[in-house]
Design an enzyme around this catalytic site. Structure first.
Site: not given
Length: 249
Positions: A172, A166, A94, A11, A9, A232, A96, A211
């Site tokens: 992150g 996740e 996701h 992003k 991903n 990610g 986010e 991560s």
């Protein structure tokens, strides 16, 4: 036996030159014979993914979409448009999207249903925040996120999807759930699905996302119920992503 999957991903990262470099490296170094490999690129770079990855064995997909087929929805992208660029997969829910853009469990369930109806494989993301983990409600939170989808599309629908666990606190941040912490939640997710259909639960791919990197992938992927990773930052590092894919294969 479930086939492993590694999904990258990106992003909101990258430019045309970097995408050209990364995809060229992946195409040359990832076999994708014993594991599914998927790249979730930003919308503008999907044309490059189609151009560079066709016939490579590596698939590509979108990070988001809108549930309607067309209409006055400025700024949105439909599943039909994504299929024009060969997208086989699409991320749903996701963390986010949930935290920054207010996507609810119900909205995510509707998106899974829309993707399945359009012939796109949804990758449903679920996970808890640090506060929720420390409060001991991880299973309640993750269970409800999965059950919202089961209630709408049933076991048959979720069986045509992929689930990615996740933990929000590990995205992150450089923190990673221990392999056993991740395994415990993956096993619980499989249990939730099994309550409706044990056969589907046994077959569904459940990825770990939080991560994942070149040094943690092998140990995570060795866990019984972890079928690969949603990667990610490491998916933007050519050699690291290749190493992760080899760990899955």
């Amino acid at each position: 036996m479930r086939r492993p999957m590694v999904a990258g991903n990106w992003k909101m990262n990258g430019d045309k030159a970097l995408v050209q470099q990364l995809l060229g490296h992946f195409k040359s170094n990832i076999r994708a014979e014993n594991a599914d490999v998927v790249i979730f690129a930003p919308y503008p770079f999907l044309y490059q993914a189609e151009e560079l990855l066709s016939a490579s064995g590596i698939e590509w997909g979108a990070q988001n979409f809108y549930i309607e087929a067309s209409g006055a929805f400025t700024g949105e992208v439909s599943l039909g448009m994504l299929k024009e660029f060969g997208c086989k997969y699409a991320l749903v829910g996701h963390s986010e999207r949930r935290t920054l853009f207010g996507e609810t469990d119900e909205m995510c369930a509707a998106k899974v249903k829309a993707a399945l109806g359009a012939g796109v494989i949804p990758v449903l993301c679920v996970g808890e925040t640090l506060e929720q983990r420390e409060s001991g409600v991880t299973e309640d939170v993750v269970g409800q996120q999965v059950k919202a989808v089961l209630e709408l599309v049933g076991a048959e629908g979720i069986g045509q999807s992929v689930i990615a666990y996740e933990p929000v606190w590990a995205i992150g941040t450089g923190k990673t759930a221990t392999p056993q912490q991740a395994q415990d939640v993956h096993a619980y997710i499989r249990k939730v699905v099994a309550e409706q259909n044990a056969e589907v639960a046994e077959k569904i791919q459940i990825l770990y996302g939080g991560s994942v990197n070149a040094s943690t992938a092998e140990e995570l992927f060795a866990m019984t119920d972890i079928d690969g990773g949603l990667v990610g930052g490491a998916s933007l590092k050519a050699d690291d992503f290749v190493t992760i894919c080899k760990a899955a294969e």
